[in-house]
Scaffold this active site. Structure first.
Site, PDB file in Angstrom:
ATOM      1  N   CYS A  16       3.410   3.469   4.337  1.00 43.14           N
ATOM      2  CA  CYS A  16       3.871   3.782   2.886  1.00 43.14           C
ATOM      3  C   CYS A  16       3.477   2.926   1.938  1.00 43.14           C
ATOM      4  CB  CYS A  16       5.365   3.728   3.094  1.00 43.14           C
ATOM      5  SG  CYS A  16       6.177   2.251   3.679  1.00 43.14           S
ATOM      6  N   GLN A  17       2.873   1.695   2.193  1.00 42.60           N
ATOM      7  CA  GLN A  17       2.385   0.674   1.428  1.00 42.60           C
ATOM      8  C   GLN A  17       1.984   1.406   0.206  1.00 42.60           C
ATOM      9  OE1 GLN A  17       1.761   0.695   4.539  1.00 42.60           O
ATOM     10  NE2 GLN A  17       2.225  -1.388   5.408  1.00 42.60           N
TER      11      GLN A  17
END
EC number: 2.1.1.37
Length: 397
Positions: free
Chosen positions: A61-62
């Site tokens: 998800c970064q």
């Protein structure tokens, strides 16, 4: 683990992080067997074809996180293309993918639609050298042209708050669920079971919350005013608070000897409060636990007591806020464990969503089998295989 609790067994769990792999390997009593340490981009799905009913995953998800660098499709850590490959090669009855709230930011609107269409039409893969915007146009043309054929999924996307499902944490995450079109079944996300209004009622109308914990009410005029506007008792259960989640384990700052008897539960010094990072109030669900780009973000991973003193959550307390069982063990330093926990999906929330998917698919297959047995198979559609008591999934993180 949440998917396992919903009745699935795991054919494979793919994880690249060394500490997370060590954590998975140690917890052999939980339904996380079949894990494979490695890069999901190199994972061979061939041996699993025909065995998997459900694909689940949390593509890193970064690229979309509010606390990250917001690079989305420009970020090499974006694994949504791999999510589409897993669906294309395994052809499961359904899939569930989870990601951060930031995925719904306006800046990512077009890319979120691209993700949806890639998962809806997983057979329509990018051509060599084709940029994602050009691929998006081709997907849009196919979607609106009335073309048929190929693998097709009905895809829905919803922002869920974990606190609304009994998790002691206000954690908002995007869930993407797809159900294979030939199953001919509807799907909707489960109704919430818990609410803030119900918590306010239990605090300021019935007083049950304070009586249960045997403490004096902690004054909060804002909550009292909102509770006074409630005309009837809410039908949902109250949100679960930090105090609810941690009531039966000793405070490691004041009772270190007793805390030693609880695994992964020790006092971590150095917590500090600053504007925007004031900790999680004891009598509310916790703020979202975060992994952070540069170590543990203090404000989100702290407890704030009624007297405004603060301290870091221990590893075990953080695990409880993510609804992991106390028997689950973590590998790595405190900061490393907190990173794993900050990247995790709350076990209870994953179970609720996975169970809703399973229930819908089971209902569809039971209906299909009933029609076939009575000689009334519908419209010549190719039906999914019969659902057995044990279903299989493949998970990637």
């Amino acid at each position: 683990m949440g998917v396992g609790n919903a009745g699935f067994t795991h054919e494979a769990v793919v994880e690249i992080d060394r500490w997370a792999c060590d954590t998975l390997a140690e917890n052999t009593d939980w339904p996380l067997h079949g894990w494979d340490k490695g890069d999901v981009r190199q994972f061979d799905y061939t041996p699993l074809k025909g065995k998997v009913n459900l694909v689940t995953g949390g593509p890193p998800c970064q690229p979309f996180s509010m606390g990250g660098r917001h690079r989305a499709f420009l970020d090499p850590r974006d694994m949504f293309p791999e999510a589409a490959r897993a669906v294309r090669e395994l052809r499961p009855e359904a899939f569930i993918f989870e990601n951060v709230k930031g995925l719904r930011r306006q800046a990512f609107t077009n890319y979120l639609e691209y993700i949806r269409l890639r998962l809806r039409h997983p057979d329509l893969i990018p051509q060599e050298g084709e940029e994602w915007l050009e691929h998006l146009k081709r997907l849009e043309d196919y979607e609106t042209s009335g073309a048929s054929g190929g693998l097709l999924y009905n895809v829905v996307i919803r922002l869920l708050n974990a606190a609304d499902y009994g998790v002691p944490q206000k954690r908002e995450r995007v869930f993407i669920v797809g159900v294979r079109d030939d199953l001919a079944t509807a799907f909707h996300f489960p109704d919430k079971t818990h609410s803030q209004d119900a918590l306010l009622w239990s605090k300021w109308r019935s007083g049950e919350y304070w009586e249960r914990h045997k403490v004096k009410p902690v004054e909060n005029e804002r909550e009292k005013k909102r509770a006074a506007k409630l005309k009837v008792k809410p039908s949902e259960l109250p949100w679960v608070t930090v105090r609810d989640a941690l009531h039966d384990i000793p405070d490691p700052e004041f009772h270190p000897k007793a805390a030693e008897r609880v695994a992964d539960h020790r006092f971590i010094p150095g917590a500090r409060s600053y504007p925007g990072h004031t900790g999680s109030p004891l009598d509310e669900p916790a703020k979202t636990l975060k992994a952070g780009v540069h170590g543990v973000p203090g404000g989100e991973n702290m407890m704030r007591r009624p007297d405004d003193t603060i301290r870091y959550f221990s590893e075990r307390e953080s695990a409880r806020l993510q609804t992991f069982p106390d028997e689950f063990r973590f590998h790595g330093s405190w900061g490393e464990t907190m990173r794993q926990l900050g990247n995790a999906v709350p076990v209870r929330l994953a179970e609720v969503v996975a169970k809703a998917v399973r229930d819908q698919i089971d209902w569809s297959n039971e209906k299909s089998n009933s029609l076939q047995s009575s000689g009334q198979a519908a419209s010549g559609r190719k039906r999914g295989k019969r659902v057995t008591q044990t279903r299989a999934s493949v998970t990637s993180t």
